[in-house]
Write an enzyme that holds these catalytic residues in place. Structure first.
Site, PDB file in Angstrom:
ATOM      1  N   GLU A   1       0.820  -1.217   0.000  1.00  0.00           N
ATOM      2  CA  GLU A   1       0.000   0.000   0.000  1.00  0.00           C
ATOM      3  C   GLU A   1       0.855   1.269   0.000  1.00  0.00           C
ATOM      4  O   GLU A   1       1.264   1.747   1.055  1.00  0.00           O
ATOM      5  CB  GLU A   1      -0.940   0.017   1.221  1.00  0.00           C
TER       6      GLU A   1
ATOM      7  N   LYS B   1      -2.544  -2.089  -3.071  1.00  0.00           N
ATOM      8  CA  LYS B   1      -3.584  -1.215  -2.493  1.00  0.00           C
ATOM      9  C   LYS B   1      -3.197   0.236  -2.732  1.00  0.00           C
ATOM     10  O   LYS B   1      -2.490   0.841  -1.932  1.00  0.00           O
ATOM     11  CB  LYS B   1      -3.739  -1.510  -0.998  1.00  0.00           C
TER      12      LYS B   1
HETATM   13  P1  13P Z   1      -9.348   4.201   4.208  1.00  0.00           P
HETATM   14  O1  13P Z   1     -10.203   3.425   3.224  1.00  0.00           O
HETATM   15  O2  13P Z   1     -10.125   4.827   5.313  1.00  0.00           O
HETATM   16  O3  13P Z   1      -8.382   5.110   3.528  1.00  0.00           O
HETATM   17  O4  13P Z   1      -8.483   3.108   4.962  1.00  0.00           O
HETATM   18  C1  13P Z   1      -7.927   2.093   4.252  1.00  0.00           C
HETATM   19  C2  13P Z   1      -6.625   1.741   4.855  1.00  0.00           C
HETATM   20  O5  13P Z   1      -6.412   0.613   5.241  1.00  0.00           O
HETATM   21  C3  13P Z   1      -5.588   2.777   4.943  1.00  0.00           C
HETATM   22  O6  13P Z   1      -4.373   2.202   5.270  1.00  0.00           O
END
Ligand code: 13P
Length: 341
Positions: free
Chosen positions: A178, A220
């Protein structure tokens, strides 16, 4: 490493009609969410709230492929003593774990952060696997502003993401990679596009250097989207078109799936954007959700810490999960929102 097994889990995480519930708020973040609904952030309240979500059996089994947990939660038991991990497994969903340990200031780079938590990660992953975790998450944070991001911040964060991903795969855990480019700020969608493209390119370069198997991971990312304070907000169609174009340019087809973060979008925006991308179709990977706020804001409000509101909280969660499940197939329509309201 058993790559076939890793790939099986990654494919299940992005199964059509399903996506990931990001319920891995750190203690600080969940306190902020609870403050907003005037609930004290105690260990029991955090447990009760998450138990409510995981016991939404219908929603969990139909629309939620996996749940990202915070360290506290993975060791917690439900009120009746059942491990919360078991509730997730019983619903046919896969338990996952956030393994980064947050961010620190990056030396020489004012205003920029690097994500930490690599020390002892191999040992921690082993324990999480034994407890049932089959995937993990590590979030890098890249901010857009005057003179930032620097290539230094992009490089060190990409390096850490790849180190984490390689360690996960060695522990037979699917890494969610991510790299989040924040939507705070007044930049426009094209600046977000340009920065995110640089971040994704550097991230995949590092993944390759560190021999991460792309078939055994899930990406992600953020969408290509206007900054929250930008006076000109891009339309749903523009967000969808630019995000798909950006991802096609940067993400190899060997990656089984991409599960977006919501990053501060409203519930319905996050759903509409995902749906519009899947309506474009003909994509080399599955596109789904890994939402935190966009799945939980409504149930948090409906619950508000009261046991008599558990059913209402579960209904609100089931509705958002259903809407996003449809969006993951390009089958959502805005009329479905009004019908439910
Ligand atoms: P949000 O969808 O609230 O951005 O959170 C997702 C997430 O895991 C951020 O690390």
């Amino acid at each position: 490493m058993n790559l076939a097994e890793l790939n099986k889990v990654a494919v299940a995480m992005v199964a059509p009609g399903k996506g990931i519930l990001a319920a891995d708020e750190s203690s600080g973040t969940i306190k902020k969410r609870f403050d907003a609904i005037k609930v004290e952030s105690t260990e029991d309240n955090r447990r009760d709230y998450r138990e409510m979500l995981f016991r939404s059996t219908d929603a969990m089994s139909k629309y939620i492929s996996g749940v990202i947990l915070y360290d506290e939660t993975i060791w917690q038991n439900a009120k009746d003593g059942t491990p919360l991990v078991k509730l997730i497994e019983q619903a046919g969903s896969i338990p996952g774990i956030k393994v980064d340990e947050g961010t620190q200031a990056l030396p020489q780079c004012p205003g920029e952060l690097v994500t930490v938590g690599l020390d002892k990660l191999a040992e921690r992953l082993k324990k999480y696997y034994e407890r049932g975790a089959r995937f993990a998450k590590w979030r890098a944070v890249i901010d857009i502003g005057a003179g930032i991001p620097t290539m230094t911040a992009i490089s060190v964060n990409a390096h850490a993401l790849a180190r984490y991903a390689a360690l996960c795969q060695a522990a037979q855990i699917v890494p969610i990679v991510e790299p989040e480019v924040l939507m705070d700020g007044d930049h426009d969608i094209d600046r977000c596009y340009e920065v995110t493209q640089r971040v994704l390119n550097k991230t995949f370069q590092e993944l390759r250097v560190q021999r991460v198997e792309l078939e055994g991971m899930v990406l992600k990312p953020n969408m290509a989207i206007s900054g929250k304070k930008c006076p000109k907000q891009a339309s749903v169609a523009e967000v969808a078109e630019k995000t798909v174009r950006m991802l096609k340019a940067c993400v190899p087809a060997a990656v089984p799936g991409i599960a977006f973060l919501s990053g501060g979008q409203s519930d319905e925006e996050a759903t509409a954007h995902l749906d519009a991308m899947n309506k474009i179709g003909n994509l080399p990977w599955k596109l789904t959700f890994s939402y935190g706020r966009a799945l939980q804001a409504a149930p948090q409000k409906a619950w508000s810490g009261k046991s008599e509101n558990v059913a209402a909280g579960q209904r609100a969660f089931a509705h958002r999960a259903h809407m996003n499940g449809l969006a993951s197939k390009g089958a959502w329509e805005s009329g479905l929102e009004k019908k439910a309201a």
